[in-house]
Scaffold this motif. Structure first.
Motif, PDB file in Angstrom:
ATOM      1  N   ARG A   4       0.919  -1.025   0.116  1.00 18.77           N
ATOM      2  CA  ARG A   4       0.072  -0.003   0.041  1.00 18.77           C
ATOM      3  C   ARG A   4       0.825   1.220   0.091  1.00 18.77           C
ATOM      4  O   ARG A   4       1.746   1.279   0.984  1.00 18.77           O
ATOM      5  CB  ARG A   4      -0.831   0.055   1.244  1.00 18.77           C
ATOM      6  N   MET A   5       0.900   2.200  -0.879  1.00 20.95           N
ATOM      7  CA  MET A   5       1.969   3.068  -1.258  1.00 20.95           C
ATOM      8  C   MET A   5       1.415   4.135  -1.956  1.00 20.95           C
ATOM      9  O   MET A   5       0.509   4.251  -2.993  1.00 20.95           O
ATOM     10  CB  MET A   5       2.962   2.475  -2.011  1.00 20.95           C
ATOM     11  N   LEU A   6       1.869   5.541  -1.572  1.00 20.58           N
ATOM     12  CA  LEU A   6       1.788   6.739  -2.390  1.00 20.58           C
ATOM     13  C   LEU A   6       3.172   7.138  -3.078  1.00 20.58           C
ATOM     14  O   LEU A   6       4.179   6.896  -2.334  1.00 20.58           O
ATOM     15  CB  LEU A   6       1.136   7.706  -1.557  1.00 20.58           C
ATOM     16  N   ARG A   7       2.975   7.781  -3.961  1.00 16.90           N
ATOM     17  CA  ARG A   7       4.342   8.377  -4.678  1.00 16.90           C
ATOM     18  C   ARG A   7       4.003   9.387  -5.202  1.00 16.90           C
ATOM     19  O   ARG A   7       3.100  10.122  -5.576  1.00 16.90           O
ATOM     20  CB  ARG A   7       4.864   7.333  -5.524  1.00 16.90           C
ATOM     21  N   GLY A   8       5.292  10.146  -5.616  1.00 20.47           N
ATOM     22  CA  GLY A   8       5.691  11.222  -6.389  1.00 20.47           C
ATOM     23  C   GLY A   8       6.426  11.062  -7.593  1.00 20.47           C
ATOM     24  O   GLY A   8       7.677  10.337  -6.952  1.00 20.47           O
ATOM     25  N   GLU A   9       6.686  11.685  -8.691  1.00 24.94           N
ATOM     26  CA  GLU A   9       7.723  11.166  -9.514  1.00 24.94           C
ATOM     27  C   GLU A   9       8.023  12.332 -10.733  1.00 24.94           C
ATOM     28  O   GLU A   9       7.338  13.260 -10.744  1.00 24.94           O
ATOM     29  CB  GLU A   9       7.180  10.105 -10.346  1.00 24.94           C
ATOM     30  N   ILE A  10       9.291  12.341 -10.686  1.00 20.70           N
ATOM     31  CA  ILE A  10       9.867  13.500 -11.758  1.00 20.70           C
ATOM     32  C   ILE A  10      10.624  12.691 -12.894  1.00 20.70           C
ATOM     33  O   ILE A  10      11.317  11.465 -12.690  1.00 20.70           O
ATOM     34  CB  ILE A  10      10.720  14.526 -11.129  1.00 20.70           C
ATOM     35  N   GLY A  11      10.650  13.261 -13.961  1.00 16.57           N
ATOM     36  CA  GLY A  11      11.623  12.715 -15.077  1.00 16.57           C
ATOM     37  C   GLY A  11      11.309  13.199 -16.099  1.00 16.57           C
ATOM     38  O   GLY A  11      10.873  14.581 -16.405  1.00 16.57           O
ATOM     39  N   ALA A  12      11.813  12.816 -17.521  1.00 17.87           N
ATOM     40  CA  ALA A  12      11.675  13.272 -18.746  1.00 17.87           C
ATOM     41  C   ALA A  12      11.005  12.358 -19.728  1.00 17.87           C
ATOM     42  O   ALA A  12      11.356  11.024 -19.457  1.00 17.87           O
ATOM     43  CB  ALA A  12      13.290  13.885 -19.236  1.00 17.87           C
ATOM     44  N   GLN A  13      10.275  12.719 -20.661  1.00 17.08           N
ATOM     45  CA  GLN A  13       9.572  11.947 -21.438  1.00 17.08           C
ATOM     46  C   GLN A  13       9.794  12.360 -22.985  1.00 17.08           C
ATOM     47  O   GLN A  13      10.015  13.652 -23.284  1.00 17.08           O
ATOM     48  CB  GLN A  13       7.979  12.094 -21.355  1.00 17.08           C
ATOM     49  N   TYR A  14      10.186  11.295 -23.701  1.00 15.61           N
ATOM     50  CA  TYR A  14      10.377  11.553 -25.310  1.00 15.61           C
ATOM     51  C   TYR A  14       9.535  10.654 -25.961  1.00 15.61           C
ATOM     52  O   TYR A  14       9.214   9.604 -25.820  1.00 15.61           O
ATOM     53  CB  TYR A  14      11.943  10.992 -25.502  1.00 15.61           C
ATOM     54  N   ALA A  15       8.569  11.749 -27.050  1.00 14.49           N
ATOM     55  CA  ALA A  15       7.772  10.970 -28.028  1.00 14.49           C
ATOM     56  C   ALA A  15       8.278  10.991 -29.412  1.00 14.49           C
ATOM     57  O   ALA A  15       8.585  12.152 -29.862  1.00 14.49           O
ATOM     58  CB  ALA A  15       6.426  11.557 -27.720  1.00 14.49           C
ATOM     59  N   SER A  16       8.556   9.995 -29.815  1.00 15.32           N
ATOM     60  CA  SER A  16       9.062   9.971 -31.238  1.00 15.32           C
ATOM     61  C   SER A  16       7.780  10.284 -32.368  1.00 15.32           C
ATOM     62  O   SER A  16       6.705  10.204 -32.063  1.00 15.32           O
ATOM     63  CB  SER A  16       9.532   8.533 -31.699  1.00 15.32           C
ATOM     64  N   GLY A  17       8.383  10.684 -33.630  1.00 13.44           N
ATOM     65  CA  GLY A  17       7.116  10.938 -34.613  1.00 13.44           C
ATOM     66  C   GLY A  17       6.355   9.847 -34.662  1.00 13.44           C
ATOM     67  O   GLY A  17       5.100  10.129 -35.160  1.00 13.44           O
ATOM     68  N   VAL A  18       6.804   8.737 -34.508  1.00 15.88           N
ATOM     69  CA  VAL A  18       5.772   7.530 -34.850  1.00 15.88           C
ATOM     70  C   VAL A  18       4.988   7.223 -33.690  1.00 15.88           C
ATOM     71  O   VAL A  18       4.092   6.244 -33.884  1.00 15.88           O
ATOM     72  CB  VAL A  18       6.601   6.224 -35.457  1.00 15.88           C
ATOM     73  N   GLY A  19       5.228   7.742 -32.639  1.00  8.64           N
ATOM     74  CA  GLY A  19       4.589   7.391 -31.208  1.00  8.64           C
ATOM     75  C   GLY A  19       5.087   6.511 -30.454  1.00  8.64           C
ATOM     76  O   GLY A  19       4.587   6.485 -29.296  1.00  8.64           O
ATOM     77  N   PHE A  20       6.701   6.134 -30.522  1.00  5.80           N
ATOM     78  CA  PHE A  20       7.100   5.584 -29.550  1.00  5.80           C
ATOM     79  C   PHE A  20       7.674   6.455 -28.434  1.00  5.80           C
ATOM     80  O   PHE A  20       7.915   7.591 -28.603  1.00  5.80           O
ATOM     81  CB  PHE A  20       8.392   5.076 -30.245  1.00  5.80           C
ATOM     82  N   THR A  21       7.220   5.934 -27.076  1.00  8.16           N
ATOM     83  CA  THR A  21       7.565   6.811 -25.855  1.00  8.16           C
ATOM     84  C   THR A  21       8.491   6.177 -25.059  1.00  8.16           C
ATOM     85  O   THR A  21       8.682   5.037 -24.794  1.00  8.16           O
ATOM     86  CB  THR A  21       6.447   7.278 -25.175  1.00  8.16           C
ATOM     87  N   THR A  22       9.580   7.083 -24.493  1.00  8.77           N
ATOM     88  CA  THR A  22      10.177   6.590 -23.531  1.00  8.77           C
ATOM     89  C   THR A  22      10.379   7.681 -22.226  1.00  8.77           C
ATOM     90  O   THR A  22      10.231   8.785 -22.521  1.00  8.77           O
ATOM     91  CB  THR A  22      11.912   6.510 -23.771  1.00  8.77           C
ATOM     92  N   GLU A  23      10.265   6.914 -20.864  1.00  6.06           N
ATOM     93  CA  GLU A  23      10.428   7.841 -19.812  1.00  6.06           C
ATOM     94  C   GLU A  23      11.374   7.289 -18.758  1.00  6.06           C
ATOM     95  O   GLU A  23      11.615   6.023 -18.753  1.00  6.06           O
ATOM     96  CB  GLU A  23       8.912   7.734 -19.178  1.00  6.06           C
ATOM     97  N   LEU A  24      12.197   8.275 -18.714  1.00  7.95           N
ATOM     98  CA  LEU A  24      13.036   8.138 -17.405  1.00  7.95           C
ATOM     99  C   LEU A  24      13.191   9.156 -16.335  1.00  7.95           C
ATOM    100  O   LEU A  24      13.136  10.222 -16.543  1.00  7.95           O
ATOM    101  CB  LEU A  24      14.612   8.309 -18.165  1.00  7.95           C
ATOM    102  N   GLY A  25      13.312   8.494 -14.879  1.00  6.82           N
ATOM    103  CA  GLY A  25      13.122   9.417 -14.109  1.00  6.82           C
ATOM    104  C   GLY A  25      13.476   8.870 -12.527  1.00  6.82           C
ATOM    105  O   GLY A  25      13.978   7.710 -12.470  1.00  6.82           O
ATOM    106  N   LEU A  26      12.797   9.337 -11.732  1.00  2.00           N
ATOM    107  CA  LEU A  26      12.930   8.897 -10.247  1.00  2.00           C
ATOM    108  C   LEU A  26      11.603   9.099  -9.515  1.00  2.00           C
ATOM    109  O   LEU A  26      10.731   9.838  -9.840  1.00  2.00           O
ATOM    110  CB  LEU A  26      13.986   9.607  -9.373  1.00  2.00           C
TER     111      LEU A  26
END
Length: 612
Positions: free
Chosen positions: A564-586
């Motif tokens: 049972r957990m609550l969280r906050g998160e930050i990071g960076a998201q990249y979305a390519s032209g074809v729709g592929f996404t990547t997220e890196l963060g903490l």
């Protein structure tokens, strides 16, 4: 002492018949100067006043007097070449009078175009195939033109054995290291004002009804020094005298049936004569204690002002051709000294005079530092007459001053716009030696603006091609994150940046819900998010997955962290032209341990997904 020697040497030759030669004049008035100069107010006015007296009294036909208002150097050179051809083809004795009123330094006159040096100007005048050449330079540091190689020279050469007067005279308003001054009270240059007054009769010391160049210089020298002595920057007009032959160079004949005379009684009271509109000061007279002075004026209506130490006395003078009037016979009315000598009234002016008056006002306001007000006046003039090149030049100067103000406060966008508008108003600015710094700066500002524009275009393209702006759903896999390990996620997209997300934790197992916000419209964007997680075991379904280990140097229990957990998160998201996404963060997770104590855990985020 030099002035006394000069006058005595000139007076040693005999008088010759005056105005025996054909006379031509080139008179230049240039208010704006270079971009670094504070514009003058009255340079054009100076040229016009001198033109009037030369035509009326100097033996110059009106069609042989050229006034160049704010010309470029190519126009000056072309005019002098034309005069050289005329003088050479004339077959008669000729006099060429060259006059310049405007800005200068100790090397150049400040005109548009390829810089014109004093050296070139002096050599050009000396080479003119004219019997007599007279140059008058009314500008700062103009005395440099009377020097030769920066060394002292003989101030005059007189050959009394030569039968005919010939050669060149150069008169300047100041020494080589001095500033020339304009006077608001006189509506013109101090030196030119006294030169004009000299030619109208103020300098006729011997009472022979003619004014020679030596008399005019002596008068203008003495009055200019006296008037500027109290200003803290005294002017000492200079001369270079290269005449040979018998006689004197007469500049004005005062007796004519077409003109009128005004007698100023001996004493030390100062009188000024203005046109009927009180705009242009025609002449000044201050009689000597030992002799009367007579001014020669064109027939017409004038305002005369007697200048006393505490007030002005103002009267009207109407003159007919051939008339001789006494200035003391005028009926005067008292007026406060604070009213000023020259006031200006546009009511009765002819349209062109009214336009000249308003243009002079605009340059005066600009010289006083009120660039925006001057710009509005120049714009009004141009709305009435779009081909007024002097008004265009004034507009450019006002815009340069405005650009300087924007530069001081760091408003580079408006600075750039003002400089671009200045060049559009006066393309000759690009040839201005002092505008080179501003022109280079404009190039830098344009390059910076272009880079900003291109960056904005890239961002716009990224926004346009960013799948978050065109797609509405997303499916992904978190290898590890605050949502779990091997968690399958489903997202919806609102307003291109708000993404509610639910996930199924494959290892927990468990459920997760949250939202992330990626505010930047580009493909790369930082994100922040909040969410919560609960395991199936906590919901009473199945047994918890016990995975023990260490993370970040601390004991890690998967069942506890993802129970049972609550969280906050930050990071960076990249979305390519074809729709592929990547997220890196903490992710920072807050959970409850088995002993009931609250604990925190930091977890990396590694997410891959697809938008459609």
């Amino acid at each position: 002492m030099r002035v006394c020697l000069f006058v005595l040497a000139v007076l040693c030759v005999t008088h010759s018949a005056a105005h025996a030669e054909k006379r031509y004049a080139v008179l230049i008035g240039a208010n704006p100067g270079w971009s670094s100069d504070r514009p003058l107010r009255y340079a054009e006015n100076d040229a016009e006043r001198l033109r009037d007296v030369l035509v009326a009294l100097g033996g110059f036909d009106a069609d042989r007097v050229s006034i160049l208002r704010d010309p470029d150097t190519s126009e000056v050179r072309s005019t002098l070449r034309d005069l050289a051809r005329i003088a050479k083809a004339s077959g008669e004795d000729t006099l060429i009078f060259f006059y310049y009123s405007g800005h200068a330094d100790d090397q150049h006159v400040h005109l548009r175009g390829d810089p014109l040096t004093f050296k070139e100007l002096q050599q050009t005048l000396r080479a003119l195939p004219s019997t007599l050449k007279l140059g008058v330079i009314d500008a700062c540091k103009s005395g440099a033109v009377t020097r030769k190689g920066g060394k002292g020279v003989d101030e005059f050469v007189v050959d009394v054995d030569s039968p005919k007067l010939s050669g060149m005279v150069m008169l300047t308003s100041s020494g080589a290291d001095e500033l020339s001054q304009e006077s608001r009270a006189l509506q013109g240059s101090v030196f030119t004002h006294h030169l004009v007054s000299a030619l109208r009769g103020g300098a006729d010391e011997d009472g022979d009804n003619q004014v020679t160049v030596s008399e005019a210089y002596h008068y203008a020298y003495a009055r200019t020094r006296a008037d500027t002595a109290t200003a803290g920057v005294a002017q000492r007009p200079a001369f270079r005298y290269e005449l040979s032959g018998q006689g004197e160079l007469v500049l004005a004949q005062l007796k004519s049936a077409k003109t009128a005379r005004v007698k100023v009684p001996k004493g030390d009271t100062k009188y000024v004569v203005l046109d009927k509109n009180e705009w242009r000061l025609v002449a000044e007279a201050r009689a000597d204690k030992g002799r009367d002075v007579e001014l020669t004026l064109a027939p017409g209506t004038y305002k005369v002002k007697k200048v006393l130490h505490d007030r002005l006395e103002v009267g009207q003078l109407v003159l007919a051709a051939g008339e001789k009037a006494a200035i003391e016979s005028i009926t005067y009315k008292k007026e406060a000294l604070s009213q000023g000598i020259v006031k200006g009234s546009v009511d009765d002016m002819a349209p062109e005079d009214r336009r000249d008056y308003r243009r002079t006002q605009a340059f005066g306001i600009l010289a006083a530092g009120q660039a925006q007000a001057a710009l509005e006046m120049f714009d009004a003039l141009l709305r009435e007459q779009n081909d007024d090149m002097v008004a265009w030049r004034g507009r450019a100067r006002a815009l340069v001053r405005i650009a300087e103000a924007y530069e001081r406060v760091g408003d580079h966008m408006r600075e750039r716009l003002a400089l671009n508008d200045a060049i559009k108003a006066d393309p000759g600015l690009t040839e201005d030696p002092m505008f080179v710094i501003w022109y280079k700066r404009l190039g830098d500002l344009d390059a910076r603006a272009q880079a900003t524009f291109e960056a904005k275009q890239r961002i716009d393209r990224e926004v346009k091609n960013n799948p978050r702006t065109t797609k509405r759903y997303g499916l992904g896999l978190d290898l590890v994150s605050g949502r779990g390990v091997l968690a399958v996620t489903f997202s919806m997209i609102f307003k291109s940046m708000i993404m509610p997300r639910i996930a199924v934790d494959g290892v927990g197992p468990g459920l997760d819900a949250g939202v992330i916000i990626a505010p930047f419209p580009s493909r790369w964007s930082p994100f922040v998010g909040i969410g919560g997680h609960i395991s199936f075991a906590e919901l009473g379904v199945g047994e918890p997955t016990e995975i023990m280990g260490t993370m970040n140097g601390a004991a890690f229990n998967h069942a506890e962290v993802y129970g049972r957990m609550l969280r906050g998160e930050i990071g960076a998201q990249y979305a390519s032209g074809v729709g592929f996404t990547t997220e890196l963060g903490l992710a920072l997770m807050v959970y409850e341990k088995e002993d009931g104590k609250r604990a925190t855990q930091v977890m990396p985020i590694l997410h891959f997904g697809w938008l459609w």
